[in-house]
Structure formats: structure tokens, C-alpha cells
Write an enzyme that holds these catalytic residues in place. Structure first.
Site, mmCIF file in Angstrom:
data_model
loop_
_atom_site.group_PDB
_atom_site.id
_atom_site.type_symbol
_atom_site.label_atom_id
_atom_site.label_comp_id
_atom_site.label_asym_id
_atom_site.label_seq_id
_atom_site.Cartn_x
_atom_site.Cartn_y
_atom_site.Cartn_z
ATOM 1 C CG ASP A 199 -2.394 4.104 -34.541
ATOM 2 O OD1 ASP A 199 -2.584 4.388 -33.343
ATOM 3 O OD2 ASP A 199 -1.262 3.979 -35.024
HETATM 4 C C1 BGC Z 1 0.498 4.700 -32.212
HETATM 5 C C2 BGC Z 1 0.016 3.331 -31.788
HETATM 6 C C3 BGC Z 1 -0.335 3.356 -30.328
HETATM 7 C C4 BGC Z 1 -1.358 4.435 -30.082
HETATM 8 C C5 BGC Z 1 -1.794 4.529 -28.640
HETATM 9 C C6 BGC Z 1 -0.479 5.797 -31.824
HETATM 10 O O1 BGC Z 1 0.032 7.052 -32.072
HETATM 11 O O2 BGC Z 1 0.709 4.712 -33.614
HETATM 12 O O3 BGC Z 1 1.000 2.378 -32.058
HETATM 13 O O4 BGC Z 1 -0.805 2.112 -29.939
HETATM 14 O O5 BGC Z 1 -0.809 5.684 -30.463
HETATM 15 O O6 BGC Z 1 -0.798 4.997 -27.835
#
Ligand code: BGC
Length: 771
Positions: A295
Site C-alpha cells: 500500500d
Molecule cells: C490506500 C489504498 C489505495 C492507495 C492508492 C492508499 O492510501 O490505503 O487503498 O489503493 O492509497 O490510492
């Protein structure tokens, strides 16, 4: 196709047409051909080019749309980046793809990822609202259309579905999942994966309207203590397997191509360094063949967790744990090559990660034609396509839950001379889209006020009054709201949360109505009532929110309450259809509604305890100052018609452990309107070697019935429906009496019993033990 690649592909015996045939026949993630292609390319790559494939960079917004970040295009040329996040558009993705396949040494095409959570430009209900439909076919269809629209904009990868079970509604990301139940969560997870990827087991990948899906956040991200996003997760191994892991497993079974690690730690081990999760559970137990992505910044955060001294160490932990792609953090880009050269990371680990990336690119057909997703004609054709907008309306209607309807307040008459529409969210076009609304535009969304106006036409007088702000205390608008309520023939109060009060990082310490809205509602209800001198005037509360709200005073005072969550582009139209009876609501709560924040966590599938709550017994599990029961239970929702259940029957009163069972029930529409009923089946293992939940959902069916019509609903339960994790954490069916409940919500059920005989049947001998 580029010449170098064409040669490589010919070398391994793949020609364009063979490529295509291959893609349509075989599940792409395990395709032997994809593996051969990946191997051949890998042999040509330098270490830096390999690391480049594991590097994902975020785009940045510009007035003309998202672009590569500074230096990004140069990195594409040197092979230093393999995928982008947040970049889309047929023209610009084509430009970048051109740089990749015409100007880089190995000409490897790029992937473009985005959080297409509940639509791209056409916005469907937030996932929690879609779960409220209890209709996985609908969820699959929305995901399918979202994929069609997103791929037409060059997007090849969505970071969805989020399948994190949430038992704490303070957690803002509860809006992004399917609620509290592992069964519903699993059904929805698999449906959404199939929708995005264009079919089961990834067989749809390779078509230009299918995209890679990502199941996230692995694992147990929804268990954040106190509902504070990113917080520590404290749970037992049993709860992890029983409650949190099933939806991820269901997504893997449906063939999800990628998995995203979660920000949290469990038992002191952050997910981004948790080889147990990625190796023992995901790859070995579940035989996952796809790719794991971190993530955003999650690898570097291992330093904050206190398990890595610096970014280089964090990167080593990440790749060793099984993270293939580094999202937006540059940790792999900065340090992985050095770690391989110094012998700290085996080259084979990097090679396997790169092969997974290449295999996915192959599966999407990008080696065959890197521009196949960058098609301006498709972009034009599918952006806000009428069939998408229509389906978004159907999905929106299906997600609406009628919580209260005293004295048949609803539906409203269409010939009302005047309506007061009161509340801070009545005309909030941003909010109806909900959080994570991708390219959804408020200007293309229908607010509740707009929906009511178009349903009522010019003949009705509509007075719209804000009355109060959403989340600050201010009562100066009350007087105007009271006057409008007193003067109108009907009152619609539109209350709740703005879209930016749930979603990532948007947690609330209190789930009560924010600001002065509760007081506004009570003042308006009283003013409306006293203005009629006792005659009844319809007063309806319409709620917008991304989480359960604690609304005991509204439940007591408001004659009718309609839960509408955030329903997307067609929100206001769907609400008007329900308020005026053009659509009979049939949604159900996918999550328990507590009476107050202090009751959290409150979920239907709790264990019985040694002292279950009893009103007149002090030494039982309850509160002094609140009932122990929820305000509205899991699975709850009303209709404008009524349904009668009868003739609950089993294929057999006794089955051997390990056998299946068929359960049937007759459901009759006993009212005078057509409507949808959500028939729910729960099971309880009454005596087992471990304490089991008081009820677990094991089947669900949404059916439509005309007035007077009866339908027999049949559930075919497999052995798994009766299984539990025993004390050795084996998956077993133990003999004994099981109660089967069937009904309209988790509380309102009829039941029968089945005797499971014989000796314990082991369905799965072991479970990887947490370490
Ligand atoms: C979130 C993810 C997301 C990613 C990209 C992160 O902060 O936890 O769920 O896919 O950002 O936007």
C-alpha cells in the site's frame, strides 16, 4: 508489437493469433505461455530494469489531466518504472506507452492503476450501499460497467475490491467494504472481482474491457483499534481465520490478479513484512499465482512501526515478505539493486516478482498491442454511457434501506401541493457521490433536492432550507426551518454526513449525527406536528452516510427514516423513486446500527458468553445506561409490502458430518405492492468443542414478488456451512444439533434443527499457524 518483443515471442513459439487464443482459453495467471514469455524477457533484463518493473509511481494532477510526475517520462525511457498510479486518459496513456515501447531498451509496456472503487466517471453506490442490496449480481454488474468505462480511459488495473470486515463503524473505511459479515463479504468480494476482471478465475483478462482487480488490504485492516485508521489490530488467530480472512480467500478463489498489503500490524508484525501472510497463507494455502503490491508508502512505514532502521532495511523486509511492487515509495527503486548486489536479497526473489509483473502485462495483451486500452473512440463511447447511468440508478435504488415507516408515512403522494426539504445535505452534489469517487463529477450527479424537484414537477412548491451546517454547532437556521416545516404539506429532512466524513483517514470518535443536526431534526418534527393541530403531516428523514449512525432520537421521533448511504450519480433520482413509491425499497443493513457509540463493537455474530444478557439478571453481560441490543440489527430493512414465511423444511432431519443439506422455505408477498425480500439463512452450532457465534449467515437470496405471489426459496448448503475451526485450528464438522434460522433479518427468524451424526469430519487438516 515491437520488433524485439516479436522476436522474443516467436522464439518461445507465440505468434499474435496464438497469443490471443492462449489468452481466451487459459486462466492467465497460471498460463504456461505467459511464464515462458516472462522468462525470455527476464533473461534480457539488467538488474536495474528488473527493479524498474517493481516500481510504481503516482501521477500528478495538471489542468489537462493527470500526468507522469517530474522525471517520470525519463524513467520510462530508462526502464526505471513499470506502472503508474492515478494516470489515465486514452491520449496520454498512449503517449506514455509510446515512450515505453519505442524509446526504452526492452520496450516493455506499462500498467496504469487507479482506485476505481465504485465507478470511474459514472458513479455507483459506495460498496457498503451496494452490499446493502444483498445482491451480488448487481455488485458484479456495477464492477463490470466500471471496468468498461475505466479501461476505455486507459486504466488496466483497479485497486479494488476492498474486502476488509469492519465491526467498528468509527473506522472511516467501513464505507469501502461490505460491512461486518464474512459470508456477505465473501460473496460480494468474489462478485466484484469477477466484474472487474470480466469473468471467473481471470478468464476475462485479455479483453480490452477487463482490468486487473486488487483485493485489499491484506490483512485485517478493518480491525483497527478504536476505529482509528492505520491503528494496531489486536485479534486472535481464530477471529482472523473465521471472520477476517474469508473474503480475501473468496477473492483469490474468484481469480483476483493482485493483492494489496495492509498498513496495520497484527500481533506486532506489520503486514508489509509478514511472510506468514503472503507465503504461508496466500501462496501456499490459497495457491495464489498473482502479484502482491504494497500500500502507498507501506514499505517505508516499517520504520515507523519500529521494525526497520532505515528505508534500505525496510525494502529488504518487504521483498522478503513477498511484496512484489512498491507503490509510490521509491524504496525498491532506491535500494533493491544494492541489496541484491551485496547478497542481502537473493536475485531469485526479484526475478520471481518481475515475472509476475510481466505475466500480468502479457495476460492483458499488452505485449500484443500496448495501445489496446488507449482508444479515444471507446473513451467517448463509454464515458457516462446511458446504459451505465441507468444501471447506476438501478443499483442506487437497490441499496436503499427503509428503517422506519410508522403509519405508512411513505410512500408520499405525488400531488403534494408543497414540500419543505430541510437539511444541510439536501443539495450536496459532492456528497451523493461518496468518497473514493474517482472521476465522478458533482455537476453530473443528482442531489436529493434535484430528484424531488423533478419528481414533483412545477405544480408543487418546494422550499429548501439548510437549517444547520453538517458538522458544526449552529442553531441560527432553525427558525427558518421550523417555519418552512410548519407551512409545507410534507417535510423531507436530509441529514447525515458529508462524503469527506468517511473514507481513508476519515474516522469519527462519535457516530451520532454530527453538529446540530439532531436538534434541527427534533425542532422541525415538532414544528411540523404542531402546525397540523393533530392531523398527520408526512415527515421523512433521509440519511446520507458512509457508516452506521447512532440515531435513537430520530428512531423514536421521526415517522419515517430512509437510509440512503451515498448512492452515486443517480442518488437523488433513486431517493425520489422510493419516497414517491415508484420503487419499493428492499435493501438491508450489511452492518449493525448501534444505539450509541459506547456500544461499539456490536455485531450480530458474537459469541453467547457464559452470561448472555437478561433484563432482570444483574450478573449478565449488559450496560447500566443502555440496552444491550442494537437500534437496528444486521440484515434489517422494511418494505412497502409485507412478506410471510412458512413451511421451513429440510431435505433431511439428520445428516452425516461432512454431508450437505437443502433448506427450503416458502415466502409470500402478503401485502398489496410488488416488492423485494432478502431471505436470509443463519446457522448455529449449538454444542461444539469451541464456543461458536450465536448465528452465522450462510445463505442469502434477494427475490422479487408480486402481491399475493409465493416463491419457494431453496438453499443448498455444503459441508462447509456447518464447519468450524477446532482447538487445533483444523477445519472440521462436528456432530451435534445445529439450529437453522431463516428470516427477514438476523433477529426476526423462524428456525428448525438438524442433527449432524457420525464422527467429526475433517475438511482441512491444518491451518498455517500465525507466527
Ligand atoms: C490506500 C489504498 C489505495 C492507495 C492508492 C492508499 O492510501 O490505503 O487503498 O489503493 O492509497 O490510492
Amino acid at each position: 508489437m515491437t520488433r524485439t518483443l516479436y522476436r522474443i515471442l516467436c522464439l518461445v513459439g507465440v505468434t499474435s493469433s496464438a497469443l490471443h487464443a492462449q489468452q481466451t482459453r487459459e486462466a492467465p495467471l497460471s498460463s504456461r505461455r505467459a511464464s515462458q514469455v516472462a522468462d525470455s524477457i527476464l533473461r534480457l533484463m539488467t538488474l536495474e530494469e528488473k527493479v524498474g518493473q517493481l516500481n510504481q509511481l503516482p501521477g500528478q494532477g495538471t489542468p489537462t489531466g493527470p500526468h507522469a510526475p517530474q522525471g517520470g517520462e525519463a524513467l520510462v525511457r530508462t526502464g526505471g518504472v513499470g506502472s503508474f498510479l492515478g494516470i489515465f486518459g486514452a491520449d496520454y496513456t498512449r503517449e506514455l506507452q509510446q515512450i515505453a515501447v519505442q524509446q526504452s531498451r526492452l520496450k516493455i509496456p506499462l500498467l496504469f492503476g487507479l482506485d476505481v472503487i465504485h465507478g470511474f466517471r459514472t458513479i455507483y453506490p459506495i460498496p457498503l450501499a451496494e452490499a446493502a442490496s444483498f445482491d451480488s449480481t448487481r455488485a458484479e454488474f456495477s464492477a463490470r460497467q466500471a471496468a468498461i468505462e475505466a479501461t476505455a480511459h486507459g486504466i488496466t488495473w483497479t485497486f479494488a475490491p476492498m474486502v476488509d470486515i469492519a465491526r467498528d463503524p468509527r473506522w472511516g473505511r467501513i464505507m469501502e467494504g461490505a460491512g461486518e459479515d464474512p459470508y456477505l463479504g465473501s460473496v460480494m468480494a468474489a462478485a466484484r472481482v469477477r466484474g472487474f476482471q470480466g469473468g471467473d478465475k481471470g478468464v476475462g483478462l485479455g479483453a480490452t474491457d477487463a482490468m486487473l482487480a486488487t483485493v485489499k488490504h491484506f490483512a485485517a485492516y478493518g480491525g483497527a483499534e478504536g476505529g482509528r485508521d492505520y491503528n494496531t489490530v489486536e485479534l486472535t488467530e481464530r477471529t482472523l481465520w473465521e471472520t477476517f480472512l474469508p473474503p480475501y480467500e473468496a477473492a483469490v478463489e474468484a481469480g483476483v490478479a493482485t493483492v494489496m498489503a495492509s498498513f496495520n500490524e497484527i500481533g506486532g508484525t506489520p503486514a508489509h513484512e509478514n511472510d506468514w501472510l503472503f507465503s504461508d497463507v496466500l501462496r501456499q494455502r490459497w495457491r495464489f499465482k498473482g502479484l502482491v503490491i504494497s500500500d502507498w508508502g507501506g514499505i517505508g512505514e516499517l520504520i515507523n512501526h519500529g521494525v526497520a532502521a532505515n528505508r534500505g532495511e525496510a525494502g529488504i523486509l518487504g521483498i522478503k515478505a513477498g511484496i512484489d511492487i512498491d507503490m509510490s515509495d521509491n524504496v525498491f527503486a532506491d535500494s533493491l539493486a544494492a541489496a541484491v548486489r551485496s547478497g542481502r536479497v537473493p536475485l531469485a526473489l526479484v526475478d520471481s516478482a518481475v515475472k509476475r509483473v510481466l505475466r500480468l502485462k502479457f495476460a492483458l495483451g499488452l505485449f500484443q498491442d500496448p495501445y489496446r486500452f488507449s482508444d479515444v473512440a471507446r473513451e467517448r463511447r463509454y464515458t457516462l454511457a446511458p446504459e451505465h447511468v441507468n444501471a447506476a440508478l438501478t443499483a442506487a435504488r437497490e441499496g436503499i434501506v427503509l428503517l422506519k415507516n410508522a403509519d405508512k408515512t411513505l410512500p408520499l403522494r405525488k400531488d403534494l401541493p408543497s414540500v419543505a426539504v430541510i437539511g444541510p445535505l439536501a443539495d450536496d452534489a459532492q456528497s451523493v457521490l461518496g468518497n473514493w469517487a474517482a472521476e465522478g463529477r458533482p455537476g453530473e450527479a443528482v442531489t436529493v433536492l434535484a430528484g424531488l424537484r423533478s419528481a414533483l414537477g412545477a405544480s408543487a412548491r418546494i422550499s429548501a432550507v439548510r437549517g444547520a451546517p453538517v458538522d458544526t454547532v449552529d442553531t441560527t437556521g432553525f427558525a427558518q426551518a421550523r417555519t418552512a416545516a410548519a407551512a409545507a404539506a410534507a417535510v423531507v429532512l436530509v441529514l447525515g454526513e458529508r462524503q469527506d466524513m468517511s473514507g481513508e483517514g476519515w474516522n469519527r470518535a462519535s457516530i451520532e449525527l454530527p453538529g446540530s443536526q439532531r436538534d434541527l431534526a427534533l425542532a422541525v418534527i415538532r414544528a411540523a406536528r404542531s402546525s397540523t393541530g393533530g392531523a398527520s403531516k408526512p415527515i421523512v428523514v433521509v440519511l446520507l452516510n458512509g457508516r452506521p449512525l447512532a440515531i435513537p432520537e430520530l428512531a423514536a421521533e421521526a415517522p419515517a427514516i430512509v437510509e440512503t448511504w451515498f448512492l452515486g450519480s443517480q442518488h437523488g433520482k433513486a431517493v425520489a423513486d422510493v419516497l414517491f413509491g415508484d420503487y419499493n425499497p428492499g435493501g438491508r443493513l450489511p452492518v449493525t446500527f448501534p444505539r450509541a457509540t459506547g456500544q461499539i463493537p456490536l455485531y450480530y455474530n458474537h459469541r453467547n458468553t457464559g452470561r448472555p444478557a437478561e433484563a432482570n439478571n444483574h450478573y449478565t453481560s449488559k450496560y447500566l445506561d443502555l440496552p444491550w441490543t442494537p437500534l437496528y440489527p444486521f440484515g434489517y430493512g422494511l418494505s412497502y409490502t409485507t412478506f410471510a414465511y412458512s413451511n421451513l423444511r429440510l431435505s433431511s432431519a439428520r445428516i452425516a458430518a461432512g454431508d450437505g443439506l437443502t433448506v427450503s422455505v416458502d415466502v409470500r408477498n402478503s401485502g398489496d405492492r410488488a416488492g423485494d425480500e432478502v431471505v436470509q439463512l443463519y446457522i448455529r452450532d449449538s454444542v461444539a468443542t469451541v464456543a461458536e457465534p450465536v448465528k452465522s449467515l450462510r445463505g442469502v437470496r434477494r427475490i422479487s414478488l408480486r402481491p399475493g405471489e409465493t416463491q419457494t426459496v431453496t438453499f443448498r448448503l455444503g459441508a462447509d456451512a456447518f464447519s468450524l475451526y477446532d482447538r487445533q485450528m483444523r477445519r472440521v464438522v462436528e456432530p451435534g444439533i445445529f439450529t437453522i434460522f431463516v428470516g427477514t433479518n438476523s433477529d426476526d427468524v423462524t428456525s428448525t434443527r438438524v442433527d449432524v451424526t457420525g464422527s467429526t469430519k475433517v475438511l482441512a487438516p491444518t491451518t498455517p499457524r500465525f507466527r
